[in-house]
Design an enzyme around this catalytic site. Structure first.
Site, mmCIF file in Angstrom:
data_model
loop_
_atom_site.group_PDB
_atom_site.id
_atom_site.type_symbol
_atom_site.label_atom_id
_atom_site.label_comp_id
_atom_site.label_asym_id
_atom_site.label_seq_id
_atom_site.Cartn_x
_atom_site.Cartn_y
_atom_site.Cartn_z
ATOM 1 N N GLY A 189 17.971 -40.536 -6.173
ATOM 2 C CA GLY A 189 18.670 -40.395 -7.146
ATOM 3 C C GLY A 189 18.986 -38.834 -7.708
ATOM 4 O O GLY A 189 19.337 -38.422 -8.604
ATOM 5 N N THR B 119 12.792 -34.389 6.481
ATOM 6 C CA THR B 119 12.871 -34.244 7.996
ATOM 7 C C THR B 119 11.511 -33.987 8.501
ATOM 8 O O THR B 119 10.611 -33.185 7.903
ATOM 9 C CB THR B 119 13.565 -32.760 8.350
ATOM 10 N N GLN C 85 48.497 -22.569 28.047
ATOM 11 C CA GLN C 85 48.211 -21.674 26.928
ATOM 12 C C GLN C 85 47.725 -22.680 25.348
ATOM 13 O O GLN C 85 46.996 -22.380 24.608
ATOM 14 C CB GLN C 85 49.505 -21.153 26.400
ATOM 15 N N LEU D 62 38.175 -31.960 25.866
ATOM 16 C CA LEU D 62 37.737 -33.025 27.057
ATOM 17 C C LEU D 62 38.407 -34.172 26.854
ATOM 18 O O LEU D 62 38.412 -35.059 27.946
ATOM 19 C CB LEU D 62 36.580 -32.928 26.908
ATOM 20 N N GLU E 98 20.304 -29.370 3.080
ATOM 21 C CA GLU E 98 19.822 -27.948 2.679
ATOM 22 C C GLU E 98 21.063 -27.681 1.549
ATOM 23 O O GLU E 98 21.197 -26.382 1.137
ATOM 24 C CB GLU E 98 19.718 -26.701 3.628
#
Ligand code: COS
Length: 383
Positions: free
Chosen positions: A130, A159, A280, A340, A365
């Site tokens: 919370g 972490t 381009q 891609l 963070e």
């Protein structure tokens, strides 16, 4: 691109050495680390063996004594290969920063050497279920208990929880005093009453464990208090001022990795009888990616230099660098998948992983909304 912010010769040499290490040893592991979603102990051992887990720790405590810009170079290069792996040194700095800022000399001499060698890892425990952006709303309590303290509560989004040997835990010692009632504690993972809870199943940085950490009547001796009672919130935020720019460096690294892959692909991939890099439409996408990455890198290095000078505006620059670089990383990796096409959307290429990894840099963070709040408060002052 060349660096307009002029790294020193030593920093450039360091970058070359780390890049080779990452390309040879970490990049080939990155897809598997992501697929397995398991902490890469081999990478931790590799980084420790090369003195890269205590790079930021002063030499008198066994560390590398490197400046903040050099630390950014490390994180950028590891993240370019594998974002999950870059969190091993990144979180080591996040966990040690409150100690470096607030612990006394005797505590530093006791706690830092095993962290500097990489024999031990440390995590940072601020957020709760919370209390995320509103970090001062935490409910974890630390009550005086004889000569020491007794901690009760649960932290979230920690972490490296489970692999860390120690935690810096922010807890309320005076619940009526708001942010001024928070104190910081050094807690060992094997202290009685400490347990690691659920491991999150995440979109990205899947090789970096994120877990809850529970403190159930966890008794710690009095000398585990870091800094003075009531100063823990400030210590926690001062630490973030030093490490948000590191997330910026991680974001720059992820984005650079995606661009490098795209450039190679655009040279090789042929459509309409030509390499797609000769169109381009693709050239301009690659150019914009490179321009944005370089701008973000310069801001990250400027924030690092600000930390190294001890500037009072570090908090603003660090928040700005984290915010800008993470937004760039998200945009660049999304465009990388686009360059891609269908191949970008599947795991045969690393860009879909990089896009998933980039997203967290806009969140942890401090969300980018909080970074903007920090910048706006500096601009406007009290209203
Ligand atoms: N360094 C030192 N002290 C700081 C500080 C900083 N960067 N920022 C604030 N403080 C101090 C303030 O001066 C204030 O002290 P005084 O009461 O003595 O004046 C105290 O801390 C509380 O500050 P403030 O009133 O600004 O607190 P708020 O609760 O309004 O908000 C924010 C502070 C939102 C900026 C803070 O809670 C925050 O950064 N939240 C995000 C947390 C985060 O990043 N979580 C991620 C954890 S890692 S996954």
């Amino acid at each position: 691109m060349s660096d307009a912010f002029r790294l020193t010769d030593e920093q450039r040499e360091f970058r070359g050495v780390v890049r080779t290490l990452c390309e040879d040893k970490i990049a080939p592991r990155a897809a598997q680390i992501d697929a397995d979603a398991v902490f890469p102990h081999d990478v931790r051992t590799l980084l420790a063996a090369n003195g890269l887990l205590g790079l930021h720790i002063p030499e008198e405590y066994g560390g590398g004594g490197a400046d903040a810009v050099t630390f950014c170079v490390l994180i950028e290069e590891v993240a370019r290969a594998c974002a999950s792996s870059s969190l091993i040194p990144g979180v080591q700095k996040l966990g040690t920063m409150p100690l470096l800022l607030a612990a006394d000399e005797e505590q530093l001499r006791r706690w830092l050497p095993p962290l500097a060698s990489g024999d031990e890892l440390i995590s940072y425990c601020l957020s709760e279920a919370g209390a995320g952006s509103d970090a001062a709303a935490m409910t974890t309590r630390a009550r005086p208990d004889g000569e020491g303290w007794r901690l009760d509560g649960s932290k979230m989004w920690t972490t490296n929880a489970g692999v860390s040997d120690a935690y810096v835990v922010m807890a309320k010692t005076d619940p009526d005093a708001g942010a001024r009632g928070v104190s910081a504690f050094y807690v060992r993972a094997d202290d009685p009453g400490v347990s690691v809870g659920r491991k999150e199943d995440k979109l990205g940085i899947r090789g970096s464990p994120t877990c809850q950490v529970h403190f159930d009547g966890c008794a710690v001796p009095g000398d585990r208090l870091v800094g003075r009672p009531g100063e823990g919130f400030k210590t926690a935020l001062r630490a973030l001022d030093h490490t948000r720019l590191t997330i910026g460096a991680q974001a720059v690294g992820i984005a650079q990795g995606a661009l490098d892959h795209c450039v190679g692909y655009a040279r090789e991939r042929r459509q309409f009888g030509r390499p797609i890099g000769s169109f381009q439409a693709v050239q301009f996408m690659l150019a914009d990616m490179a321009i944005d990455i370089e701008a973000a890198r310069q801001l990250v290095y400027a924030a690092g230099a600000s930390a190294d000078r001890g500037d009072p505006d570090l908090g603003l620059l660090s928040a700005a660098a984290k915010c800008k670089a993470s937004d760039v990383a998200m945009a660049v990796t999304t465009d990388a998948v686009q360059v891609l096409g269908g191949y970008g959307y599947v795991s045969d290429h690393p860009v879909e992983r990089m896009m998933r990894d980039a997203k967290i840099t806009q969140i942890y963070e401090g969300t980018n909304q909080i970074q903007r709040l920090v910048v706006a408060r500096r601009l406007l002052g009290p209203l």
